[in-house]
Design a protein around this motif. Structure first.
Motif, PDB file in Angstrom:
ATOM      1  N   HIS A 162     -23.267  -4.127  74.672  1.00 31.87           N
ATOM      2  CA  HIS A 162     -22.680  -4.618  73.159  1.00 31.87           C
ATOM      3  C   HIS A 162     -21.401  -5.321  73.150  1.00 31.87           C
ATOM      4  CE1 HIS A 162     -26.069  -2.201  71.968  1.00 31.87           C
ATOM      5  NE2 HIS A 162     -25.801  -2.153  70.657  1.00 31.87           N
ATOM      6  N   TRP A 163     -20.543  -4.835  73.560  1.00 33.40           N
ATOM      7  CA  TRP A 163     -19.443  -5.628  73.822  1.00 33.40           C
ATOM      8  C   TRP A 163     -19.316  -7.033  74.360  1.00 33.40           C
ATOM      9  CZ3 TRP A 163     -16.202  -6.603  78.024  1.00 33.40           C
ATOM     10  CH2 TRP A 163     -15.150  -7.351  77.769  1.00 33.40           C
ATOM     11  N   ALA A 164     -19.779  -6.954  75.683  1.00 33.72           N
ATOM     12  CA  ALA A 164     -20.057  -8.048  76.548  1.00 33.72           C
ATOM     13  C   ALA A 164     -20.792  -9.217  75.830  1.00 33.72           C
ATOM     14  CB  ALA A 164     -20.595  -7.867  77.896  1.00 33.72           C
ATOM     15  N   LEU A 165     -22.274  -8.909  75.312  1.00 38.94           N
ATOM     16  CA  LEU A 165     -22.805 -10.085  74.586  1.00 38.94           C
ATOM     17  C   LEU A 165     -22.326 -10.560  73.469  1.00 38.94           C
ATOM     18  CD1 LEU A 165     -26.207  -8.053  75.223  1.00 38.94           C
ATOM     19  CD2 LEU A 165     -25.530 -10.049  76.320  1.00 38.94           C
ATOM     20  N   THR A 166     -21.786  -9.713  72.593  1.00 35.37           N
ATOM     21  CA  THR A 166     -21.382  -9.985  71.247  1.00 35.37           C
ATOM     22  C   THR A 166     -20.014 -10.928  71.374  1.00 35.37           C
ATOM     23  OG1 THR A 166     -22.116  -7.995  70.180  1.00 35.37           O
ATOM     24  CG2 THR A 166     -20.417  -9.224  68.936  1.00 35.37           C
ATOM     25  N   THR A 167     -19.111 -10.485  72.209  1.00 33.20           N
ATOM     26  CA  THR A 167     -18.020 -11.286  72.439  1.00 33.20           C
ATOM     27  C   THR A 167     -18.411 -12.473  73.126  1.00 33.20           C
ATOM     28  OG1 THR A 167     -17.496 -10.376  74.752  1.00 33.20           O
ATOM     29  CG2 THR A 167     -16.446  -9.249  72.364  1.00 33.20           C
ATOM     30  N   SER A 168     -19.037 -12.695  74.177  1.00 28.30           N
ATOM     31  CA  SER A 168     -19.429 -13.833  74.878  1.00 28.30           C
ATOM     32  C   SER A 168     -20.253 -14.828  74.009  1.00 28.30           C
ATOM     33  CB  SER A 168     -20.437 -13.538  75.929  1.00 28.30           C
ATOM     34  OG  SER A 168     -19.863 -12.822  76.890  1.00 28.30           O
ATOM     35  N   MET A 169     -21.042 -14.367  73.174  1.00 29.54           N
ATOM     36  CA  MET A 169     -21.794 -15.422  72.306  1.00 29.54           C
ATOM     37  C   MET A 169     -20.690 -15.808  71.392  1.00 29.54           C
ATOM     38  SD  MET A 169     -25.787 -14.120  71.500  1.00 29.54           S
ATOM     39  CE  MET A 169     -25.227 -12.329  70.929  1.00 29.54           C
ATOM     40  N   ARG A 170     -19.893 -15.075  70.678  1.00 28.99           N
ATOM     41  CA  ARG A 170     -18.768 -15.587  69.774  1.00 28.99           C
ATOM     42  C   ARG A 170     -17.977 -16.544  70.468  1.00 28.99           C
ATOM     43  NH1 ARG A 170     -22.277 -13.588  67.756  1.00 28.99           N
ATOM     44  NH2 ARG A 170     -22.463 -12.034  66.280  1.00 28.99           N
ATOM     45  N   SER A 171     -17.569 -16.447  71.669  1.00 29.63           N
ATOM     46  CA  SER A 171     -16.661 -17.286  72.246  1.00 29.63           C
ATOM     47  C   SER A 171     -17.389 -18.526  72.608  1.00 29.63           C
ATOM     48  CB  SER A 171     -16.118 -16.611  73.582  1.00 29.63           C
ATOM     49  OG  SER A 171     -15.416 -15.252  73.249  1.00 29.63           O
ATOM     50  N   ALA A 172     -18.589 -18.671  72.914  1.00 29.52           N
ATOM     51  CA  ALA A 172     -19.271 -20.004  72.908  1.00 29.52           C
ATOM     52  C   ALA A 172     -19.343 -20.693  71.752  1.00 29.52           C
ATOM     53  CB  ALA A 172     -20.321 -19.545  73.933  1.00 29.52           C
ATOM     54  N   GLY A 173     -19.166 -19.934  70.707  1.00 34.16           N
ATOM     55  CA  GLY A 173     -19.603 -20.508  69.375  1.00 34.16           C
ATOM     56  C   GLY A 173     -20.740 -20.436  68.916  1.00 34.16           C
ATOM     57  N   ASN A 174     -21.595 -19.358  69.243  1.00 34.21           N
ATOM     58  CA  ASN A 174     -22.702 -18.742  68.642  1.00 34.21           C
ATOM     59  C   ASN A 174     -22.399 -17.842  67.709  1.00 34.21           C
ATOM     60  OD1 ASN A 174     -25.287 -18.041  68.146  1.00 34.21           O
ATOM     61  ND2 ASN A 174     -26.178 -17.956  70.326  1.00 34.21           N
ATOM     62  N   HIS A 175     -22.285 -18.140  66.432  1.00 34.23           N
ATOM     63  CA  HIS A 175     -21.941 -17.123  65.516  1.00 34.23           C
ATOM     64  C   HIS A 175     -23.445 -16.773  64.615  1.00 34.23           C
ATOM     65  CE1 HIS A 175     -17.662 -17.586  66.261  1.00 34.23           C
ATOM     66  NE2 HIS A 175     -17.973 -18.932  66.213  1.00 34.23           N
ATOM     67  N   SER A 176     -24.342 -17.341  64.908  1.00 32.22           N
ATOM     68  CA  SER A 176     -25.562 -17.037  63.887  1.00 32.22           C
ATOM     69  C   SER A 176     -26.388 -15.939  64.564  1.00 32.22           C
ATOM     70  CB  SER A 176     -26.344 -18.185  63.994  1.00 32.22           C
ATOM     71  OG  SER A 176     -26.935 -18.663  65.056  1.00 32.22           O
ATOM     72  N   CYS A 177     -26.370 -15.756  65.843  1.00 33.05           N
ATOM     73  CA  CYS A 177     -27.097 -14.821  66.553  1.00 33.05           C
ATOM     74  C   CYS A 177     -26.362 -13.478  66.402  1.00 33.05           C
ATOM     75  CB  CYS A 177     -27.398 -15.038  68.062  1.00 33.05           C
ATOM     76  SG  CYS A 177     -28.356 -13.638  68.760  1.00 33.05           S
ATOM     77  N   GLN A 178     -27.063 -12.355  65.768  1.00 31.78           N
ATOM     78  CA  GLN A 178     -26.518 -10.849  65.767  1.00 31.78           C
ATOM     79  C   GLN A 178     -27.376 -10.000  66.701  1.00 31.78           C
ATOM     80  OE1 GLN A 178     -23.846 -10.164  63.917  1.00 31.78           O
ATOM     81  NE2 GLN A 178     -23.613 -12.483  63.096  1.00 31.78           N
ATOM     82  N   LEU A 179     -26.725  -9.117  67.233  1.00 30.86           N
ATOM     83  CA  LEU A 179     -27.517  -7.860  68.187  1.00 30.86           C
ATOM     84  C   LEU A 179     -28.088  -7.101  67.259  1.00 30.86           C
ATOM     85  CD1 LEU A 179     -28.255  -7.061  70.717  1.00 30.86           C
ATOM     86  CD2 LEU A 179     -25.976  -5.954  70.933  1.00 30.86           C
ATOM     87  N   VAL A 180     -29.281  -7.034  67.248  1.00 36.60           N
ATOM     88  CA  VAL A 180     -29.917  -6.132  65.998  1.00 36.60           C
ATOM     89  C   VAL A 180     -30.456  -4.797  66.834  1.00 36.60           C
ATOM     90  CG1 VAL A 180     -31.868  -6.156  64.393  1.00 36.60           C
ATOM     91  CG2 VAL A 180     -30.443  -8.197  64.692  1.00 36.60           C
ATOM     92  N   ALA A 181     -30.218  -3.661  66.503  1.00 32.15           N
ATOM     93  CA  ALA A 181     -30.811  -2.183  66.908  1.00 32.15           C
ATOM     94  C   ALA A 181     -31.762  -1.924  66.032  1.00 32.15           C
ATOM     95  CB  ALA A 181     -29.559  -1.470  67.230  1.00 32.15           C
ATOM     96  N   SER A 182     -32.842  -1.372  66.474  1.00 34.03           N
ATOM     97  CA  SER A 182     -33.715  -0.429  65.679  1.00 34.03           C
ATOM     98  C   SER A 182     -33.241   0.745  65.198  1.00 34.03           C
ATOM     99  CB  SER A 182     -35.039  -0.043  66.705  1.00 34.03           C
ATOM    100  OG  SER A 182     -34.349   0.819  67.553  1.00 34.03           O
ATOM    101  N   ASP A 183     -33.837   1.169  64.081  1.00 33.46           N
ATOM    102  CA  ASP A 183     -33.132   2.009  63.051  1.00 33.46           C
ATOM    103  C   ASP A 183     -34.236   2.997  62.413  1.00 33.46           C
ATOM    104  OD1 ASP A 183     -31.717   3.700  61.479  1.00 33.46           O
ATOM    105  OD2 ASP A 183     -30.606   2.203  60.472  1.00 33.46           O
TER     106      ASP A 183
END
Length: 475
Positions: free
Chosen positions: A231-252
Motif C-alpha cells: 500500500h505504501w510503496a504503490l501509493t507513494t511511487s505513483m504520487r512521486s511520478a505525478g500520477n495523482h488520479s489513480c487511487q488504490l481501491v479496496a473491496s469493502d
C-alpha cells in the motif's frame, strides 16, 4: 554557466548506438551545438515514448511504429528486425528506460499471476514498476509499467482459499475493457496495450531479507504485513511520478458482500460473487469505481462512468444472468472496438437483491431488464405497455409497492403458469368422462322419468277433484 549534454536522455535514445553517442560528444564543442543535440534527443524521446498532448489524454498515446525505426539489434536482446512483444518499439524503450532508472525499492519472491504466472522480484523506480527474475538485472519483457500509465489499482481478497491471501490488480490504460479486433491489419504493425498486472501476497509480514534498495529503511516502518508495505510503496511511487488520479481501491463488505457463506472462511463475508463469462468461471467484484471480473485472462473492468445500464436475463429458479451495457462513444484504436454488452452468467439468485439494491440502485444505474429487445431472451410473459381497460384483471395490492423488475417478472411468469393450469381445469368435464365409461343415465331415461312425473302430477289432480266432489255431496 556552460551548457552540458543531457547524458541520460541521450543514452535512452541512442543506447543501442554507441557510435552516435560518441559522435555527439565529439561534435558538442560549442554551447549552440550542445543545446541542439539536447533538443534533438528530447524530441526523439518524447516522440517515441510520451503522450502527444495535442491528441488527448494518456490513454490515447501516439507511438512510432517499429517499421519506422532502425532494425539493428536492441540492447535488451531482441534480434535484428524482429518486433518485440507489444507490437512496437515502445516496449523496448520502456525496458531500456527502466534499466537506466535506479531501483529505489526491491521486494523479492512475489507471486505474479498475470500477465505471466511465476515468482518474480518487483522493482520500484522513480518512473517504473517492473518484474525481473531472481538474480538478473534485466526486466521481464511485457512486465514493465510506467507509473503514469496505471489508471486503476485494486486490493482484493483471493476467493476460495483457506488461508487469507490478497491480489493487487494494476490496470494500465486501454487494458481492461472487452474488445473485439477488426480489420486484417498485421498485429505487429500496431501498438498493443500493456496487460493488467496481478500479483498475490499473503496476510503475513515480509520474510527477512526480502526487501532491499535505498528505500528499504523507510519501508521497514510500514512492513508489518505485505499489504501495508505494498500500500505504501504503490501509493507513494505513483504520487512521486505525478500520477495523482489513480487511487488504490479496496473491496469493502460494508458496501457490498455476498449473501452466500464462504466454505473456506465461513466467518468472513465474501465481497465477490461467482459468475461465468462464456465458458470461463470467475468472480465478480462490485467495487466503488466499477465492476471487476477476474482473475482469469482476459481480466475485465467496467468503470461506473462507462456503464449505461444493466439488465437481468435468463431468470431461473436458482440462477440468473446480468448484462452490462457500456458506452462505446469514446473512440479508441481504429482497429479495436469495445463490446457494447457484456454478459455474466449463472449468478446465484440469493445474491440478486444485494446486487440490485446495494449496488445497481445505489449508483443510479438504469435497469433495462424489461426493455423490448430483452423479451425473447428472458422468455418471460412481460408487457411493457399498459393493458387496455377490461383486458386484464386489476393488479393485486402490492404490485406497485417497490417490487423490483426481476421480482415482478418472476411473479408474472408464475401467474402465467397458474392461468394455464386453471384453463386446463376448466376444460375438464367429469360428466363427459362418465358417459364414455358407461356411467350415468341416457337421454331416453331422462324423458321416461319426466313422463312418469307428469303422470303422477295428473293423478294427484284427479284425486283432489274426487275429494272435492265428495265434500259437495255431503253438504
Amino acid at each position: 554557466m556552460a551548457v552540458q549534454l543531457d547524458a541520460q536522455t541521450l543514452r535512452l535514445v541512442f543506447q543501442s548506438r554507441p557510435d552516435i553517442l560518441a559522435g555527439i560528444e565529439q561534435a558538442a564543442d560549442t554551447p549552440a551545438r550542445t543545446t541542439l543535440f539536447n533538443d534533438i534527443a528530447s524530441f526523439v524521446y518524447e516522440r517515441l515514448g510520451s503522450a502527444d498532448t495535442q491528441d488527448g489524454p494518456a490513454s490515447k498515446r501516439r507511438r512510432i511504429d517499429i517499421a519506422q525505426l532502425p532494425t539493428h539489434t536492441q540492447p535488451n536482446g531482441h534480434a535484428q528486425g524482429k518486433v518485440p512483444p507489444g507490437g512496437s518499439q515502445t516496449a523496448a524503450l520502456s525496458a531500456d528506460a527502466a534499466v537506466a532508472d535506479p531501483v529505489l525499492l526491491e521486494i523479492k519472491d512475489i507471486s505474479v499471476t498475470a500477465p505471466q504466472r511465476k515468482k518474480y522480484d518487483l522493482c520500484f523506480t522513480k518512473n517504473f514498476l517492473y518484474a525481473r527474475a531472481s538474480g538478473t538485472l534485466v526486466p521481464v519483457q511485457g512486465i514493465v509499467y510506467p507509473w503514469r500509465d496505471i489508471e486503476y489499482a485494486f486490493y482484493l481478497p483471493v476467493p476460495d482459499k483457506s488461508q487469507a491471501q490478497y491480489n493487487y490488480v494494476l490496470l494500465p490504460c486501454d487494458s481492461y475493457l472487452p474488445t473485439a479486433k477488426q480489420g486484417s491489419t498485421n498485429a505487429g504493425d500496431r501498438q498493443q496495450p500493456l496487460e493488467p498486472l496481478v500479483f498475490t501476497v499473503p496476510a503475513t509480514a515480509p520474510k527477512p531479507g526480502s526487501v532491499a534498495g535505498p528505500s528499504a529503511t523507510s519501508a521497514e516502518a510500514v512492513s508489518d504485513t505485505y499489504s501495508s508495505l505494498f500500500h505504501w510503496a504503490l501509493t507513494t511511487s505513483m504520487r512521486s511520478a505525478g500520477n495523482h488520479s489513480c487511487q488504490l481501491v479496496a473491496s469493502d463488505p460494508k458496501l457490498f458482500h455476498s449473501v452466500a457463506r464462504q466454505p473456506h472462511r465461513p466467518n468472513e463475508k465474501a465481497v465477490h460473487v461467482k459468475a461465468f463469462r462464456g465458458s470461463k468461471d470467475g468472480f465478480l467484484f462490485f467495487l466503488p469505481t466499477g465492476i471487476l471480473w477476474g482473475f482469469k485472462k482476459p481480466l475485465l473492468f467496467l468503470p461506473l462512468d462507462r456503464i449505461v445500464a444493466v439488465s437481468y436475463t435468463n431468470v431461473l429458479r436458482t440462477t440468473f444472468n446480468i448484462v452490462v451495457e457500456l458506452d462505446t462513444d469514446v473512440s479508441g484504436d481504429a482497429n479495436t472496438v469495445i463490446e457494447k454488452e457484456i454478459e455474466f452468467g449463472m449468478l446465484d439468485q440469493e445474491d440478486y437483491r444485494e446486487i440490485d439494491e446495494t449496488y445497481v440502485r445505489r449508483h443510479g444505474l438504469a435497469d433495462r431488464s424489461m426493455a423490448e429487445q430483452r423479451k425473447a431472451k428472458r422468455e418471460l410473459a412481460e408487457n411493457n405497455k399498459k393493458p387496455a381497460a377490461g383486458d386484464e384483471p386489476a393488479p393485486e395490492e402490492g404490485d406497485a409497492d417497490g417490487l423490483t423488475e426481476l421480482e415482478r417478472a418472476q411473479r408474472e411468469a408464475e401467474q402465467q403458469l397458474q392461468d394455464e393450469e386453471d384453463e386446463d381445469e376448466e376444460d375438464y368435464d367429469p360428466g363427459s368422462e362418465g358417459e364414455s365409461e358407461g356411467e350415468g343415465g341416457s337421454s331416453e331415461d331422462d324423458e321416461d322419468d319426466d313422463d312418469e312425473d307428469d303422470d303422477d302430477e295428473a293423478q294427484g289432480n284427479d284425486d283432489e277433484d274426487e275429494e272435492d266432489d265428495a265434500e259437495g255431496l255431503e253438504d
